[in-house]
Scaffold this motif. Structure first.
Motif, short mmCIF file in Angstrom:
data_model
loop_
_atom_site.label_atom_id
_atom_site.label_comp_id
_atom_site.label_asym_id
_atom_site.label_seq_id
_atom_site.Cartn_x
_atom_site.Cartn_y
_atom_site.Cartn_z
N LYS A 158 0.86 -1.19 0.00
CA LYS A 158 0.00 0.00 0.00
C LYS A 158 0.90 1.24 0.00
O LYS A 158 1.94 1.26 0.67
N PHE A 159 0.47 2.24 -0.77
CA PHE A 159 1.26 3.47 -0.89
C PHE A 159 0.39 4.67 -0.50
O PHE A 159 -0.82 4.67 -0.69
N ARG A 160 1.04 5.70 0.04
CA ARG A 160 0.34 6.96 0.30
C ARG A 160 1.33 8.10 0.17
O ARG A 160 2.55 7.92 0.33
N ALA A 161 0.83 9.28 -0.13
CA ALA A 161 1.65 10.48 -0.23
C ALA A 161 1.71 11.14 1.14
O ALA A 161 0.69 11.27 1.83
N VAL A 162 2.90 11.55 1.54
CA VAL A 162 3.11 12.17 2.84
C VAL A 162 3.88 13.48 2.64
O VAL A 162 4.88 13.51 1.90
N ARG A 167 8.44 19.24 1.62
CA ARG A 167 8.84 18.05 0.87
C ARG A 167 7.71 17.03 0.84
O ARG A 167 6.94 16.89 1.79
N TRP A 168 7.65 16.29 -0.28
CA TRP A 168 6.66 15.23 -0.43
C TRP A 168 7.38 13.88 -0.53
O TRP A 168 8.48 13.79 -1.10
N TYR A 169 6.74 12.87 0.02
CA TYR A 169 7.30 11.52 0.04
C TYR A 169 6.22 10.52 -0.38
O TYR A 169 5.03 10.76 -0.21
N VAL A 170 6.70 9.40 -0.93
CA VAL A 170 5.84 8.24 -1.14
C VAL A 170 6.17 7.26 -0.03
O VAL A 170 7.32 6.84 0.11
N GLU A 171 5.17 6.93 0.77
CA GLU A 171 5.37 5.96 1.85
C GLU A 171 4.83 4.61 1.43
O GLU A 171 3.67 4.48 1.02
N ALA A 213 11.71 9.85 -0.99
CA ALA A 213 11.55 11.28 -1.25
C ALA A 213 11.28 11.55 -2.72
O ALA A 213 11.87 10.93 -3.61
N LEU A 214 10.39 12.53 -2.98
CA LEU A 214 10.13 13.01 -4.33
C LEU A 214 10.92 14.30 -4.56
O LEU A 214 11.09 15.10 -3.64
N PRO A 215 11.41 14.51 -5.77
CA PRO A 215 12.14 15.76 -6.05
C PRO A 215 11.17 16.95 -6.10
O PRO A 215 9.99 16.80 -6.43
N PRO A 219 2.88 19.51 -4.93
CA PRO A 219 2.02 18.60 -4.18
C PRO A 219 1.61 17.39 -5.00
O PRO A 219 1.58 17.43 -6.23
N VAL A 220 1.33 16.29 -4.31
CA VAL A 220 0.81 15.09 -4.94
C VAL A 220 -0.70 15.14 -4.83
O VAL A 220 -1.25 15.23 -3.72
N THR A 221 -1.40 15.09 -5.95
CA THR A 221 -2.86 15.23 -5.94
C THR A 221 -3.54 13.88 -5.73
O THR A 221 -2.92 12.81 -5.89
#
Length: 244
Positions: A158-162, A167-171, A213-215, A219-221
């Motif tokens: 399972k993935f979520r944006a944090v 900074r934005w991350y994919v967890e 980490a995302l560059p 924001p992740v929509t």
């Protein structure tokens, strides 16, 4: 020599002979990872020296630190030190020393192949350049009767944006007993895509979460979804998708 073992040697020889030899390749192993299943007496790994010169190889297992003095390893590699002739082949025996390991999940360690080339006596000492290379392969210890089957583990992720600060991350949440080794994770939103930042090791451990980490700070929509690439049982790279 058993027919199965002989067939393995023949297949490896064909790979070595037919593959283009590259100077920088140095040692080539018969696999990109080693799976050690509970109850196995020992397993093997075959190496080929693709150089045109002999090398001295030191082999050991550690926690990924590259430290031959690491004391916590449950595996012994034999032979520990050996000389490998040009285009020569050597089989390594990997033996579990029965040190206790978790029974409800995989454990991972690293096989180190430290390769030292010879120094030519005909060269002036001030002109000599000796480069030692250390190749690392993962070795997974697998208890019996873990569930779900490893080939079904990726579908359970399972993935979520944090967001943390700007900074934005994919967890990634891994609820399975298997390590998941990613080669890439991509956030897709329509025609745009953002790859997570590359790291030396992109594994998510069993029963745990890890953030990638995302560059940038865009924001992740909620319309975004994930495409991820991971390494399967045989060392092949597969891909799958998931909603955020």
């Amino acid at each position: 020599m058993s027919s199965v073992y002989r067939a393995g040697w023949i297949a490896f020889l064909l790979i070595v002979v037919l593959a283009p030899l590259r100077v920088y390749a140095g040692l080539i192993a018969s696999g990109t990872r080693v799976i050690y299943t509970e109850g196995t007496r020992e397993t093997s790994l075959m190496l080929a020296n693709t150089n045109s010169w002999p090398v001295i190889v030191q082999s050991w297992v550690d926690d990924g630190s590259g430290n031959p003095a690491y004391a916590g390893t449950p595996f012994i590699v034999l032979p520990a030190v050996f000389r490998l002739q040009p285009e020569g082949i050597q089989g390594l025996r990997i033996v579990y020393n029965q040190s206790p390991l978790p029974r409800d999940r995989e454990s991972v360690f690293w096989i180190n192949l430290y390769e030292i080339p010879p120094v030519s006596k005909n060269m002036p000492e001030q002109s000599r350049l000796q480069l030692a290379m250390n190749t690392q392969l993962k070795i997974f210890y697998r208890p019996n009767d873990l569930s779900p089957a490893p080939e079904n583990a990726a579908s359970r992720l399972k993935f979520r944006a944090v967001q943390e600060g700007d900074r934005w991350y994919v967890e990634c949440d891994n609820p399975t007993p298997w390590y998941i080794s990613f080669t890439d994770i991509i956030v897709r939103d329509g025609k745009t895509e953002r790859h997570v930042e590359r790291e030396m090791d992109m594994m998510t451990a069993p029963f745990s979460q890890r953030r990638y980490a995302l560059p940038g700070n865009a924001p992740v929509t909620s319309a975004s979804h994930i495409q991820f690439y991971y390494v399967d049982e045989r060392g092949a790279i597969l891909n799958d998708t998931s909603q955020l």
